[in-house]
Motif scaffolding. Sequence first.
Motif, short mmCIF file in Angstrom:
data_model
loop_
_atom_site.label_atom_id
_atom_site.label_comp_id
_atom_site.label_asym_id
_atom_site.label_seq_id
_atom_site.Cartn_x
_atom_site.Cartn_y
_atom_site.Cartn_z
N GLY A 171 35.14 -33.79 -13.35
CA GLY A 171 36.33 -34.13 -14.12
C GLY A 171 36.22 -33.85 -15.61
N VAL A 172 35.02 -33.53 -16.10
CA VAL A 172 34.81 -33.28 -17.52
C VAL A 172 35.06 -31.80 -17.84
CG1 VAL A 172 33.07 -33.29 -19.36
CG2 VAL A 172 33.15 -35.16 -17.71
N PRO A 173 35.86 -31.52 -18.88
CA PRO A 173 36.06 -30.12 -19.28
C PRO A 173 34.84 -29.59 -20.03
CG PRO A 173 37.37 -31.57 -20.67
CD PRO A 173 36.70 -32.43 -19.66
N VAL A 174 34.38 -28.37 -19.67
CA VAL A 174 33.22 -27.76 -20.30
C VAL A 174 33.43 -26.25 -20.44
CG1 VAL A 174 31.55 -29.45 -19.44
CG2 VAL A 174 32.00 -27.39 -18.11
N ARG A 175 32.60 -25.65 -21.27
CA ARG A 175 32.46 -24.20 -21.33
C ARG A 175 31.03 -23.88 -20.94
NH1 ARG A 175 33.34 -22.10 -26.88
NH2 ARG A 175 32.74 -24.19 -27.52
N VAL A 176 30.82 -22.75 -20.31
CA VAL A 176 29.47 -22.34 -19.94
C VAL A 176 29.21 -20.93 -20.46
CG1 VAL A 176 29.23 -23.82 -17.92
CG2 VAL A 176 30.21 -21.55 -17.65
N HIS A 177 28.03 -20.72 -21.01
CA HIS A 177 27.57 -19.37 -21.36
C HIS A 177 26.73 -18.91 -20.19
CE1 HIS A 177 28.09 -19.03 -25.91
NE2 HIS A 177 28.79 -20.07 -25.52
N TYR A 178 26.96 -17.68 -19.73
CA TYR A 178 26.17 -17.19 -18.61
C TYR A 178 25.83 -15.72 -18.78
CZ TYR A 178 30.65 -15.33 -16.90
OH TYR A 178 31.84 -14.67 -16.78
N VAL A 179 24.82 -15.30 -18.06
CA VAL A 179 24.38 -13.91 -18.05
C VAL A 179 24.53 -13.40 -16.63
CG1 VAL A 179 22.42 -12.38 -18.41
CG2 VAL A 179 22.71 -14.37 -19.88
N GLY A 180 25.05 -12.18 -16.48
CA GLY A 180 25.19 -11.57 -15.17
C GLY A 180 26.64 -11.25 -14.88
N THR A 181 26.87 -10.70 -13.68
CA THR A 181 28.21 -10.32 -13.28
C THR A 181 28.45 -10.72 -11.83
OG1 THR A 181 27.44 -8.13 -12.60
CG2 THR A 181 28.34 -8.33 -14.84
N GLY A 182 29.71 -10.79 -11.48
CA GLY A 182 30.08 -11.10 -10.10
C GLY A 182 29.58 -12.46 -9.65
N ASP A 183 28.98 -12.48 -8.46
CA ASP A 183 28.44 -13.74 -7.92
C ASP A 183 27.03 -14.02 -8.42
OD1 ASP A 183 30.75 -14.22 -6.51
OD2 ASP A 183 30.04 -13.18 -4.71
N ASN A 184 26.46 -13.09 -9.16
CA ASN A 184 25.08 -13.24 -9.64
C ASN A 184 25.07 -13.61 -11.12
OD1 ASN A 184 22.30 -13.20 -9.54
ND2 ASN A 184 22.17 -11.03 -9.95
N VAL A 185 25.53 -14.82 -11.44
CA VAL A 185 25.56 -15.28 -12.83
C VAL A 185 24.66 -16.49 -12.99
CG1 VAL A 185 27.86 -14.38 -13.34
CG2 VAL A 185 27.63 -16.68 -12.46
N MET A 186 23.98 -16.55 -14.14
CA MET A 186 23.05 -17.64 -14.43
C MET A 186 23.47 -18.30 -15.74
SD MET A 186 20.88 -17.50 -11.95
CE MET A 186 19.34 -18.25 -12.39
N VAL A 187 23.74 -19.60 -15.68
CA VAL A 187 24.14 -20.37 -16.85
C VAL A 187 22.92 -20.68 -17.70
CG1 VAL A 187 25.06 -22.60 -17.60
CG2 VAL A 187 26.12 -21.40 -15.70
N ASP A 188 23.05 -20.49 -19.02
CA ASP A 188 21.97 -20.87 -19.92
C ASP A 188 22.41 -21.91 -20.94
OD1 ASP A 188 23.59 -19.31 -21.53
OD2 ASP A 188 22.04 -17.92 -22.14
N ARG A 189 23.72 -22.18 -21.03
CA ARG A 189 24.22 -23.18 -21.96
C ARG A 189 25.50 -23.79 -21.42
NH1 ARG A 189 24.22 -23.74 -28.13
NH2 ARG A 189 22.21 -22.84 -27.81
N VAL A 190 25.57 -25.13 -21.48
CA VAL A 190 26.78 -25.86 -21.11
C VAL A 190 27.28 -26.57 -22.37
CG1 VAL A 190 27.75 -27.72 -19.68
CG2 VAL A 190 25.98 -26.22 -18.74
N ILE A 191 28.55 -26.35 -22.68
CA ILE A 191 29.14 -26.91 -23.91
C ILE A 191 30.21 -27.93 -23.52
CG2 ILE A 191 30.34 -26.38 -26.06
CD1 ILE A 191 29.28 -23.41 -25.46
N LEU A 192 29.95 -29.20 -23.85
CA LEU A 192 30.93 -30.25 -23.60
C LEU A 192 32.06 -30.13 -24.60
CD1 LEU A 192 28.56 -31.40 -21.95
CD2 LEU A 192 29.40 -33.65 -22.61
N ASP A 193 33.26 -30.39 -24.16
CA ASP A 193 34.43 -30.27 -25.03
C ASP A 193 34.62 -31.57 -25.83
OD1 ASP A 193 36.59 -29.01 -26.15
OD2 ASP A 193 37.98 -29.61 -24.56
N GLU A 194 33.59 -31.94 -26.58
CA GLU A 194 33.65 -33.11 -27.44
C GLU A 194 32.64 -32.94 -28.56
OE1 GLU A 194 30.55 -36.28 -25.64
OE2 GLU A 194 32.48 -36.21 -24.64
N ASP A 195 32.71 -33.80 -29.57
CA ASP A 195 31.78 -33.74 -30.69
C ASP A 195 30.91 -34.96 -30.77
OD1 ASP A 195 32.16 -31.24 -31.82
OD2 ASP A 195 33.95 -31.91 -32.85
#
Length: 109
Positions: free
Chosen positions: A85-109
């Motif tokens: 239920g929490v809104p986030v942004r994710v930074h990832y490397v890769g394409t298609g179904d082969n993506v790996m998240v390296d950073r999760v950014i919460l939409d808050e300060d």
Amino acid sequence: MKKMLLTIALAVVAPFAWGQVSETTTTTTTTEGNGTITEYSPGSVIVLKETSGPRRYRFGKTVTYVTRSGKTLDEETVRTKVKVGVPVRVHYVGTGDNVMVDRVILDED
């Protein structure tokens, strides 16, 4: 004498001729996705409800959790704030179904 100078010159130049180095460049693109968490398994997978539909992301070996302003979150804060239920942004490397998240950014300060 000329033969001796030629031999010495070739002996000096030869290692450079055969010792050429080839160079390979690999480009890695980091991309970003955003949405609301619909499934979350720490260290394994996160599924986001994005505008184009649900998208599954796998976690890389190390994942950094931060706020929108860039403040790094400690482990206890991650356990309490990163959930369905929490809104986030994710930074990832890769394409298609082969993506790996390296950073999760919460939409808050």
